[in-house]
Design a protein around this motif. Structure first.
Motif, short mmCIF file in Angstrom:
data_model
loop_
_atom_site.label_atom_id
_atom_site.label_comp_id
_atom_site.label_asym_id
_atom_site.label_seq_id
_atom_site.Cartn_x
_atom_site.Cartn_y
_atom_site.Cartn_z
N ASP A 120 0.84 -1.20 0.00
CA ASP A 120 0.00 0.00 0.00
C ASP A 120 0.87 1.25 0.00
OD1 ASP A 120 -1.90 1.95 0.33
OD2 ASP A 120 -2.41 1.41 2.39
N CYS A 121 0.71 2.07 -1.01
CA CYS A 121 1.41 3.36 -1.09
C CYS A 121 0.36 4.46 -0.94
CB CYS A 121 2.14 3.48 -2.43
SG CYS A 121 3.08 5.02 -2.60
N ASP A 122 0.20 4.98 0.30
CA ASP A 122 -0.83 5.99 0.59
C ASP A 122 -0.29 7.37 0.23
OD1 ASP A 122 -2.99 7.38 1.44
OD2 ASP A 122 -3.01 6.58 3.48
N ILE A 123 -0.37 7.72 -1.04
CA ILE A 123 0.26 8.94 -1.55
C ILE A 123 -0.35 10.19 -0.92
CG2 ILE A 123 0.71 10.29 -3.65
CD1 ILE A 123 0.65 7.65 -5.20
N ARG A 124 -1.65 10.18 -0.73
CA ARG A 124 -2.33 11.39 -0.21
C ARG A 124 -1.96 11.67 1.24
NH1 ARG A 124 -7.24 11.15 -2.79
NH2 ARG A 124 -6.64 12.78 -4.25
N LYS A 125 -1.41 10.70 1.93
CA LYS A 125 -1.02 10.93 3.32
C LYS A 125 0.13 11.92 3.40
CE LYS A 125 0.01 8.40 7.57
NZ LYS A 125 0.17 7.06 8.20
N THR A 126 1.01 11.90 2.40
CA THR A 126 2.14 12.82 2.40
C THR A 126 1.92 14.02 1.48
OG1 THR A 126 3.19 11.46 0.67
CG2 THR A 126 3.79 11.01 2.96
N ASP A 127 0.93 13.92 0.58
CA ASP A 127 0.63 15.03 -0.33
C ASP A 127 -0.89 15.21 -0.38
OD1 ASP A 127 0.46 16.95 -2.27
OD2 ASP A 127 1.53 15.84 -3.82
N VAL A 128 -1.43 15.96 0.59
CA VAL A 128 -2.88 16.05 0.76
C VAL A 128 -3.57 16.73 -0.41
CG1 VAL A 128 -2.78 15.97 3.27
CG2 VAL A 128 -2.63 18.18 2.11
N ASP A 129 -2.84 17.55 -1.17
CA ASP A 129 -3.46 18.31 -2.25
C ASP A 129 -3.40 17.60 -3.60
OD1 ASP A 129 -4.10 20.45 -0.56
OD2 ASP A 129 -2.09 21.29 -0.75
N ILE A 130 -2.82 16.43 -3.64
CA ILE A 130 -2.69 15.73 -4.92
C ILE A 130 -4.06 15.30 -5.43
CG2 ILE A 130 -2.41 13.43 -3.91
CD1 ILE A 130 -0.28 12.89 -6.08
N SER A 131 -4.28 15.36 -6.72
CA SER A 131 -5.56 14.99 -7.31
C SER A 131 -5.61 13.50 -7.59
CB SER A 131 -5.79 15.76 -8.61
OG SER A 131 -4.88 15.31 -9.61
N ASP A 132 -6.82 13.00 -7.79
CA ASP A 132 -6.98 11.58 -8.12
C ASP A 132 -6.25 11.25 -9.43
OD1 ASP A 132 -8.53 11.45 -5.89
OD2 ASP A 132 -10.44 11.20 -6.93
N GLY A 133 -6.34 12.16 -10.39
CA GLY A 133 -5.67 11.95 -11.67
C GLY A 133 -4.16 11.84 -11.52
#
Length: 662
Positions: free
Chosen positions: A77-90
């Motif tokens: 599991d790579c929870d990208i939004r945990k470290t970059d809250v503003d990243i978009s789904d795209g």
């Protein structure tokens, strides 16, 4: 069904094992290629997870590490939004292109099969031939070693909590419902590859460099310099016991915990701080109990250390409902009402619907069938509980009754929540229940609990709430009302307000104000969502039927009828006279004036005077004279029976006759 989803559900199947699916703490279905699509559609509003490789006989009981027989996949599991809250789904989905490119030419890491968009990040799956799990600890160590290689190759951070054998993962094709916008958990990358190295995962633990040796936990001193994989938990128990046993409890949190963390840093690899803390607190509790039993110190001298939770470590969760807006999962709900108004009927209707997988009023679709655990004190199992549930369509094979607890000497005892909460937890851990019914709650509190004192009551309600949260089970408690007809609905329950404070939802049951044939269930407290509409129901010849929404409030449901209101006012007037005349006679004029100020009418005061056989005396003469009232001199004359009003001036032959004609 999308081809990749069809491929995925086939991939996770293994011989002689099951694939469990459901919510985080609740298994709802054993999924197969045949029922997968139907399961996804039926629960599209829920966060769904799955776990494969569990032993067949578990059924809907949540699998633990020891219950996983085989693995045929690796999940990262790579929870990208945990470290970059503003990243978009795209942008998250574009990161899958980067992973694909970075792993393309790697002989081992490049054998992945699926990359899944989870809503907050990416899940990476490797599938290969099924292997038997020989050591959950070694599997975890091998997975950590594999993550090291993944992070080095992709320069991305992967969740180390996914290394457990019984780790659940989001179910592809379901929705991430934790944010305001539901997000499809979808397969964004697929390649037709099979991993050839799964059988080597556990061996990776042994290949990792060892800077410390394995030791027997019996010789804690040999492990004080740190231990390797496979011995950390056992050695931690010995080290903690030794540390806490030799220092004052006042130093446990500072010297004890600090020293333990220093020891853990020497292990290869270290235990997670959360796991270490849990063990530390468990042993500290036992050590305190031991000392309390042998030490001459008073309770006031015992030192306690704080148990802190960092809010950033708490995962935000949406409320999960057993019955939308009315019965939450993982919370305490109270159903209260006067005796005989139908509280048990409502709770049994709920049990019947849940165990049979039927929709409740206001639900668009039925949940998967679930089990119910009953603690009942007032209804007989054979003459009331079973016949009533069967008549209401319950699946009684899913209904279980906790009738008693058994001590170590084999003797059975009546269940007391204050003393036997561990027995209840043991039942919950073995059952995977959707709900618990405690009817009535006060019958299971025991003699030690003062139900009118907040502090006393919370010693039971607080751990009961924690059990509800831990096992994601709806705990429904039945409570009776007080006799007072003047309190607001939220204060009418018997005992301390702590009952109401502990419950997230309180449902009130009563007779419809204008139709005595109907009963109404209305929400008087709801901390989780908007108040739902009131619902009517009827019980005719043992048949329970919902009658739809009604416009009735909780306070209206408790408004006394005209006769009840009059009776209540009369009782209040009687209490007023008893109190005012307790210390001797008082002037009637003053009594009438004070009663008026207290909201008691002159007519009601006269009726109360007659009921109590109040004695009247005239003091003085003429305009200076006054009437006084006093309580009757003979206790026997103060009858509560309303005597007929008799005019003393009537001749004897015109006096009312009694039933004997005398």
């Amino acid at each position: 069904m999308h081809p990749h989803l069809e491929s995925f559900i086939k991939d996770v199947q293994m011989p002689n094992c099951i694939v469990q699916a459901g919510q985080a703490m609740r298994v709802m279905e054993i999924v197969t290629p045949e029922n997968y699509e139907q399961f996804l559609q039926a629960h599209s509003t829920l966060d769904l997870y799955f776990l494969g490789g569990a032993r067949n006989d578990l059924g809907l009981q949540r699998a633990k590490d020891a219950d996983i027989l085989m693995k045929n996949s690796l999940f990262f599991d790579c929870d990208i939004r945990k470290t970059d809250v503003d990243i978009s789904d795209g942008q998250i989905k574009e990161a899958a292109d980067g992973i694909e490119e970075q792993l393309r030419n790697h002989p081992v890491l490049g054998q992945w099969r699926y990359i899944v968009f989870s809503g907050n990040g990416l899940h990476l799956y490797y599938f290969g031939d099924s292997i038997q799990i020989t050591s959950a600890e070694n599997w975890k160590g091998g997975m950590n070693t594999f993550i090291d290689k993944l992070e080095q190759a992709t320069e991305m951070k992967f969740d180390r909590a996914c290394t457990n054998v019984a780790r659940i993962a989001r179910l592809p094709g379901s929705f991430n419902c934790k944010s305001t916008e539901r997000k499809l958990v979808e397969i964004v990358k697929f390649q037709d590859k099979r991993a050839s190295f799964l059988q080597k995962i556990e061996a990776l633990t042994q290949q990792a460099p060892k800077t410390v040796s394995k030791v027997s936990p019996k010789h804690w001193g040999e492990g004080i310099g740190g231990v390797g994989e496979g011995m950390r938990n056992q050695t931690a128990v010995s080290v903690i016991g030794k540390i806490l046993g030799e220092i004052d409890p006042a130093l446990w949190e500072t010297a004890g915990w600090g020293g333990l963390k220093e020891w853990n840093a020497k292990n290869n690899p270290p235990l997670s701080e959360k796991e270490l803390r849990t063990t530390f607190e468990s042993i500290a509790t036992k050590e305190l109990s031991r000392r309390n039993g042998t030490s001459k110190k008073g309770a006031s001298e015992i030192q306690y250390s704080p148990v802190l939770v960092h809010l950033e470590d708490v995962q935000a969760e949406e409320v999960s409902w057993l019955w939308e807006q009315r019965i939450p999962r993982g919370k305490l709900t109270i159903i209260e009402g006067d005796p005989g108004v139908g509280k048990s009927w409502v709770s049994f209707a709920l049990i019947a619907a849940i165990t049979a997988g039927k929709a409740l009023p206001g639900q668009d679709f039925a949940e998967m069938p679930g089990d119910a655990l009953l603690l009942v004190a007032e209804d007989g199992l054979g003459d009331t509980v079973r016949p009533r549930l069967e008549k209401m369509g319950a699946d009684i094979s899913r209904v279980h009754v906790l009738e008693a607890v058994k001590s170590e000497d084999g003797k059975e005892h009546s269940l007391c929540l204050a003393d036997h909460l561990t027995a209840l937890e043991s039942a919950l851990g073995a059952g995977g229940y959707a709900l618990i019914l405690i009817d009535p709650l006060n019958a299971f509190l025991g003699g030690k609990i003062d139900t009118n004192r907040d502090a006393s009551l919370r010693t039971v309600l607080t751990p009961l709430k924690r059990l509800a949260e831990k096992y994601d089970v709806a705990v429904i408690c039945i409570r009776h009302l007080t006799k007072s007809a003047r309190d607001k609905a939220i204060y009418r329950g018997q005992g301390s307000i702590a009952y109401t404070a502990a419950a997230r939802v309180v449902l009130l049951v009563g007779v419809h104000p204008t139709d005595e044939a109907l009963r109404v269930i209305v929400c008087s407290k709801n901390n989780l969502t908007a108040f739902p509409s009131a619902l009517a129901y009827a019980v005719v010849d043992g048949q329970f039927n919902w009658k739809g929404d009604v416009n009735v409030s909780a306070d209206q449901l408790l408004e006394p009828s005209a006769n009840e209101e009059e009776k209540s006012a009369l009782e209040e007037a009687e209490e007023y006279l008893k109190e005012e005349l307790r210390d001797g006679p008082k002037r009637a004029r003053e009594l009438y004036a004070d009663a008026k100020d207290a909201g008691i009418s002159e007519r009601t005061l006269k009726r109360a005077k007659a009921n109590l056989n109040i004695e009247r005396t005239k003091d003085g003469f003429g305009k200076d004279g006054f009437w006084s009232w006093q309580l009757p001199s003979s206790p026997k004359s103060a009858s509560k029976t309303v005597a007929p009003l008799v005019d003393k001036a009537l001749p004897p032959q015109q006096l009312p006759l009694n039933h004997a004609g005398q």
